[in-house]
Motif scaffolding. Structure first.
Motif, PDB file in Angstrom:
ATOM      1  N   GLY A 128       0.961  -1.673   0.065  1.00  0.00           N
ATOM      2  CA  GLY A 128       0.221   0.499   0.418  1.00  0.00           C
ATOM      3  C   GLY A 128       0.786   1.864   0.103  1.00  0.00           C
ATOM      4  N   PHE A 129       2.367   1.676   1.093  1.00  0.00           N
ATOM      5  CA  PHE A 129       2.668   2.768   1.362  1.00  0.00           C
ATOM      6  C   PHE A 129       4.030   2.400  -0.588  1.00  0.00           C
ATOM      7  CE2 PHE A 129       6.974   3.651   1.283  1.00  0.00           C
ATOM      8  CZ  PHE A 129       7.241   5.032   2.169  1.00  0.00           C
ATOM      9  N   LEU A 130       4.274   1.872  -1.130  1.00  0.00           N
ATOM     10  CA  LEU A 130       5.286   1.754  -1.857  1.00  0.00           C
ATOM     11  C   LEU A 130       3.724   2.618  -2.932  1.00  0.00           C
ATOM     12  CD1 LEU A 130       7.198  -1.427  -2.628  1.00  0.00           C
ATOM     13  CD2 LEU A 130       7.692   1.401  -1.912  1.00  0.00           C
ATOM     14  N   ILE A 131       2.437   1.244  -3.412  1.00  0.00           N
ATOM     15  CA  ILE A 131       1.741   2.071  -4.653  1.00  0.00           C
ATOM     16  C   ILE A 131       0.670   3.602  -4.399  1.00  0.00           C
ATOM     17  CG2 ILE A 131      -0.987   1.778  -5.100  1.00  0.00           C
ATOM     18  CD1 ILE A 131      -0.704  -1.167  -4.725  1.00  0.00           C
ATOM     19  N   HIS A 132       1.191   3.949  -2.655  1.00  0.00           N
ATOM     20  CA  HIS A 132       0.414   4.766  -2.876  1.00  0.00           C
ATOM     21  C   HIS A 132       1.728   6.018  -3.537  1.00  0.00           C
ATOM     22  CE1 HIS A 132      -1.912   8.306  -0.891  1.00  0.00           C
ATOM     23  NE2 HIS A 132      -0.673   8.831   0.179  1.00  0.00           N
ATOM     24  N   SER A 133       2.905   5.671  -2.489  1.00  0.00           N
ATOM     25  CA  SER A 133       3.695   6.511  -3.156  1.00  0.00           C
ATOM     26  C   SER A 133       5.090   6.821  -4.489  1.00  0.00           C
ATOM     27  CB  SER A 133       5.277   6.343  -1.687  1.00  0.00           C
ATOM     28  OG  SER A 133       4.377   6.746  -0.530  1.00  0.00           O
ATOM     29  N   TYR A 134       4.895   5.456  -5.117  1.00  0.00           N
ATOM     30  CA  TYR A 134       5.518   5.215  -6.356  1.00  0.00           C
ATOM     31  C   TYR A 134       4.728   4.777  -7.397  1.00  0.00           C
ATOM     32  CZ  TYR A 134       9.668   5.963  -3.356  1.00  0.00           C
ATOM     33  OH  TYR A 134      10.346   6.380  -2.400  1.00  0.00           O
ATOM     34  N   SER A 135       4.312   3.276  -7.326  1.00  0.00           N
ATOM     35  CA  SER A 135       3.494   2.495  -8.718  1.00  0.00           C
ATOM     36  C   SER A 135       3.631   1.318  -8.095  1.00  0.00           C
ATOM     37  CB  SER A 135       3.939   3.493  -9.802  1.00  0.00           C
ATOM     38  OG  SER A 135       5.180   2.234 -10.349  1.00  0.00           O
ATOM     39  N   TRP A 136       2.813   0.375  -8.767  1.00  0.00           N
ATOM     40  CA  TRP A 136       2.932  -1.032  -8.322  1.00  0.00           C
ATOM     41  C   TRP A 136       3.748  -2.113  -9.145  1.00  0.00           C
ATOM     42  CZ3 TRP A 136       3.742  -3.584 -12.549  1.00  0.00           C
ATOM     43  CH2 TRP A 136       3.154  -3.805 -13.479  1.00  0.00           C
ATOM     44  N   ARG A 137       4.711  -0.969  -9.062  1.00  0.00           N
ATOM     45  CA  ARG A 137       5.960  -1.714 -10.162  1.00  0.00           C
ATOM     46  C   ARG A 137       7.145  -1.785  -9.094  1.00  0.00           C
ATOM     47  NH1 ARG A 137       6.421  -1.700 -15.617  1.00  0.00           N
ATOM     48  NH2 ARG A 137       4.531  -0.412 -16.671  1.00  0.00           N
ATOM     49  N   GLU A 138       7.289  -1.093  -7.996  1.00  0.00           N
ATOM     50  CA  GLU A 138       8.115  -1.044  -6.545  1.00  0.00           C
ATOM     51  C   GLU A 138       7.759  -2.282  -5.712  1.00  0.00           C
ATOM     52  OE1 GLU A 138       9.225   2.141  -8.612  1.00  0.00           O
ATOM     53  OE2 GLU A 138       7.204   1.630  -8.068  1.00  0.00           O
ATOM     54  N   ILE A 139       6.555  -2.726  -6.254  1.00  0.00           N
ATOM     55  CA  ILE A 139       6.453  -4.183  -5.195  1.00  0.00           C
ATOM     56  C   ILE A 139       6.762  -5.286  -5.570  1.00  0.00           C
ATOM     57  CG2 ILE A 139       4.167  -3.104  -4.772  1.00  0.00           C
ATOM     58  CD1 ILE A 139       2.612  -5.091  -6.182  1.00  0.00           C
ATOM     59  N   PHE A 140       7.846  -5.138  -6.797  1.00  0.00           N
ATOM     60  CA  PHE A 140       8.140  -6.339  -7.513  1.00  0.00           C
ATOM     61  C   PHE A 140      10.061  -6.299  -6.620  1.00  0.00           C
ATOM     62  CE2 PHE A 140       4.539  -6.822  -9.794  1.00  0.00           C
ATOM     63  CZ  PHE A 140       3.947  -7.772 -10.035  1.00  0.00           C
ATOM     64  N   LEU A 141      10.437  -5.274  -6.427  1.00  0.00           N
ATOM     65  CA  LEU A 141      11.515  -5.351  -6.095  1.00  0.00           C
ATOM     66  C   LEU A 141      12.128  -5.400  -5.073  1.00  0.00           C
ATOM     67  CD1 LEU A 141      12.700  -2.161  -8.710  1.00  0.00           C
ATOM     68  CD2 LEU A 141      13.021  -4.996  -8.743  1.00  0.00           C
ATOM     69  N   VAL A 142      10.616  -5.147  -3.720  1.00  0.00           N
ATOM     70  CA  VAL A 142      10.862  -4.544  -2.518  1.00  0.00           C
ATOM     71  C   VAL A 142      11.641  -6.232  -1.681  1.00  0.00           C
ATOM     72  CG1 VAL A 142       8.730  -5.637  -2.015  1.00  0.00           C
ATOM     73  CG2 VAL A 142       9.771  -3.509  -0.228  1.00  0.00           C
ATOM     74  N   THR A 143      10.980  -7.243  -2.526  1.00  0.00           N
ATOM     75  CA  THR A 143      11.057  -8.791  -2.459  1.00  0.00           C
ATOM     76  C   THR A 143      12.765  -9.063  -2.378  1.00  0.00           C
ATOM     77  OG1 THR A 143      10.236  -9.890  -4.056  1.00  0.00           O
ATOM     78  CG2 THR A 143       8.830  -9.913  -2.209  1.00  0.00           C
ATOM     79  N   LEU A 144      13.101  -8.321  -3.581  1.00  0.00           N
ATOM     80  CA  LEU A 144      14.822  -8.820  -4.045  1.00  0.00           C
ATOM     81  C   LEU A 144      15.553  -8.839  -2.758  1.00  0.00           C
ATOM     82  CD1 LEU A 144      16.277  -9.374  -6.830  1.00  0.00           C
ATOM     83  CD2 LEU A 144      16.646  -7.052  -7.020  1.00  0.00           C
ATOM     84  N   PRO A 145      16.123  -7.664  -2.254  1.00  0.00           N
ATOM     85  CA  PRO A 145      17.104  -7.515  -1.211  1.00  0.00           C
ATOM     86  C   PRO A 145      17.188  -9.342  -0.431  1.00  0.00           C
ATOM     87  CG  PRO A 145      16.067  -6.017  -1.794  1.00  0.00           C
ATOM     88  CD  PRO A 145      15.540  -6.500  -2.079  1.00  0.00           C
ATOM     89  N   VAL A 146      15.686  -8.890  -0.013  1.00  0.00           N
ATOM     90  CA  VAL A 146      15.698 -10.845   1.136  1.00  0.00           C
ATOM     91  C   VAL A 146      15.919 -12.118   0.297  1.00  0.00           C
ATOM     92  CG1 VAL A 146      13.708 -11.724   1.936  1.00  0.00           C
ATOM     93  CG2 VAL A 146      13.771  -9.434   2.449  1.00  0.00           C
ATOM     94  N   SER A 147      15.084 -12.247  -1.192  1.00  0.00           N
ATOM     95  CA  SER A 147      15.315 -13.587  -1.412  1.00  0.00           C
ATOM     96  C   SER A 147      16.969 -14.064  -1.784  1.00  0.00           C
ATOM     97  CB  SER A 147      14.851 -13.173  -2.925  1.00  0.00           C
ATOM     98  OG  SER A 147      13.650 -12.443  -3.053  1.00  0.00           O
ATOM     99  N   LEU A 148      17.937 -12.201  -2.522  1.00  0.00           N
ATOM    100  CA  LEU A 148      19.434 -12.268  -2.837  1.00  0.00           C
ATOM    101  C   LEU A 148      19.635 -13.195  -1.276  1.00  0.00           C
ATOM    102  CD1 LEU A 148      19.881  -9.893  -4.847  1.00  0.00           C
ATOM    103  CD2 LEU A 148      19.940 -12.216  -5.305  1.00  0.00           C
ATOM    104  N   PHE A 149      19.187 -12.478   0.043  1.00  0.00           N
ATOM    105  CA  PHE A 149      20.161 -12.683   0.935  1.00  0.00           C
ATOM    106  C   PHE A 149      19.669 -14.148   1.573  1.00  0.00           C
ATOM    107  CE2 PHE A 149      19.541 -13.701   5.868  1.00  0.00           C
ATOM    108  CZ  PHE A 149      20.669 -13.364   5.931  1.00  0.00           C
ATOM    109  N   ALA A 150      18.641 -14.483   1.001  1.00  0.00           N
ATOM    110  CA  ALA A 150      18.189 -15.434   1.644  1.00  0.00           C
ATOM    111  C   ALA A 150      18.866 -17.317   0.693  1.00  0.00           C
ATOM    112  CB  ALA A 150      16.612 -16.029   1.732  1.00  0.00           C
TER     113      ALA A 150
END
Length: 448
Positions: A128-150
């Motif tokens: 909700g925060f990313l869509i409100h502040s930027y766009s729906w596209r950013e929700i696909f990047l937010v998990t990237l750091p966690v995925s790479l760490f895992a």
């Protein structure tokens, strides 16, 4: 996270609800089709190897989704993302069973429920925060750091399990016939449920008949295989069969709510994406608190009472959602979602433990894959059911309008369709509760 973004994605591409639903449907369809495949492959190649590669594939798919410029591209890249997710979901529960002793399995799955609910809890808020502040596209990047760490952590901590294999590929060839029939059956069923508008009744009957034929062929093929993709022999265990079926029903019920509620909050209550994220957090927050309790109780009283009670409470939550109006507050929605979440959390841990405790070591990977398949099949059914029921009812009561044509004058029509869909879904949850009460309650001393 995606469910919160669906209204924004629909506006961005100017598409209808059935078209936009494919952003979710392709993800769930891919996972449902390939989970059993990866469960069997993991038994041959090693659980941790498949899990780590899956994490990497998921990360690549996430980045690709961010750069998509059309709905078709987004759906295609969601397929890649889902392929990675299916590899992780097919092996995760099996790795847990391998690490923890049987008397701690309920507690371990309860802790996994907590970690899952943390992700679900923060997902709507961040989305909700990313869509409100930027766009729906950013929700696909937010998990990237966690995925790479895992992925990096998996290479270190899961290395001891990389060589643990169950099957010899030469002695146990893969069931390609079963895989093909399964993929065709699920794909045709989803197509049937999402392409009902403007299609003749005769064509729908033909599609339904083809689904039945494919199902019968699939069942016959698997029954004759020495090493089937879908080991029907496991369903000879009464408790295993009930647990698998109820898992699918549970997630179908959940996803009807998760798909339709953001549209209600957006279109009828006119909440911002950020506020929608806050309201949707109520469900995973309740899961966060109830999951550990459910795992603890399972270790002491078994699964039957907990799973039956959980689905009954979930049905009560759905009935309460039927009393929402065009004037309801955010809190009115949130506490009803919390009731639904409590029921789901009470059900999930003991039901998952029932599946895993009723199979031998040689079938750990495939049973884990079957459990995850049942869940994702339920999600797939829930998304399809939400679009089918709501779309048909809304179109009928509104005089032929589609949801993308929504305006405030159609609010009462929207509410009628929403309430009828939730009421039908509540009956499914009640059926699941009755079925769950028929399972055998296994004492701790008999678990293996």
């Amino acid at each position: 996270m995606i469910n919160v973004a669906l209204p924004s994605i629909m506006r961005s591409f100017g598409t209808s609800l059935p078209q936009t639903e494919w952003v979710v449907l392709i993800y769930l369809l891919t996972i449902t089709v390939f989970l059993l495949f990866w469960g069997r492959i993991a038994d041959s190649l090693g659980l941790s190897s498949v899990y780590i590669v899956g994490m990497a594939v998921f990360s690549v798919g996430s980045v690709a989704c961010y750069f998509s410029v059309t709905l078709v591209q987004l759906i295609a890249f969601r397929f890649i993302q889902a392929m990675g997710a299916s590899m992780m979901m097919a092996t995760g529960p099996a790795i847990i069973k391998m690490v923890f002793p049987i008397d701690q399995l309920g507690k371990a799955l309860g802790l996994i429920g907590v970690s899952t609910s943390v992700g679900l809890m923060t997902g709507p808020l961040i989305s909700g925060f990313l869509i409100h502040s930027y766009s729906w596209r950013e929700i696909f990047l937010v998990t990237l750091p966690v995925s790479l760490f895992a992925c990096g952590a998996g290479l270190i901590f899961l290395k001891p399990f990389a060589s643990q294999k169950v099957f010899n590929k030469a002695r146990h060839p893969f069931d390609w016939a079963g895989m093909t029939l399964w993929a065709a059956l699920i794909s045709l069923a989803v197509f049937l449920s999402t392409n009902h508008i403007g299609v003749s009744a005769e064509f729908l009957v033909v599609e339904a008949f083809l689904c039945l034929v494919l199902f019968l062929l699939f069942a016959r093929t698997e029954a004759r295989k020495e090493n089937p993709l879908f080991p029907i022999s496991l369903f000879h265990n009464h408790s295993f069969g009930i647990a698998i079926f109820c898992a699918a029903l549970s997630f179908a019920v959940l996803f009807v709510v998760l798909i339709l509620t953001p549209f209600y909050l957006d279109y009828v209550l006119s909440l911002s994406a950020k506020d929608i994220g806050f309201v949707m957090m109520a469900l995973p927050i309740s899961v966060f608190f109830v999951s550990p309790l459910s795992g603890f109780l399972y270790n002491h009283i078994g699964a039957r009472f907990l799973t039956t009670s959980g689905l009954t409470i979930a049905a009560c939550g759905l009935i309460l959602l039927c009393f929402l109006t065009t004037e309801s507050s955010s809190f009115d929605v949130a506490w009803r979602l919390a009731v639904l979440g409590c029921g789901q959390a009470l059900f999930l841990t003991p039901n998952s433990a029932t599946v895993l405790e009723n199979v031998g070591p040689g079938q750990t990977g495939v049973s884990s894959g079957m459990l995850a398949t049942a869940r994702n099949l339920g999600m797939l059914i829930g998304v399809s059911l939400a679009g089918l029921l709501f779309g048909v009812i809304f179109s009928r009561v509104s005089g032929g309008f589609d949801l993308k044509q929504y305006n405030p004058c159609l609010a009462e029509n929207f509410m009628y369709a929403l309430k009828m869909t939730f009421a039908i879904t509540a009956s499914i949850s009640i059926f699941g509760a009755v079925l769950s009460s028929l399972r055998r309650n296994v004492p701790l001393t008999e678990r293996s």
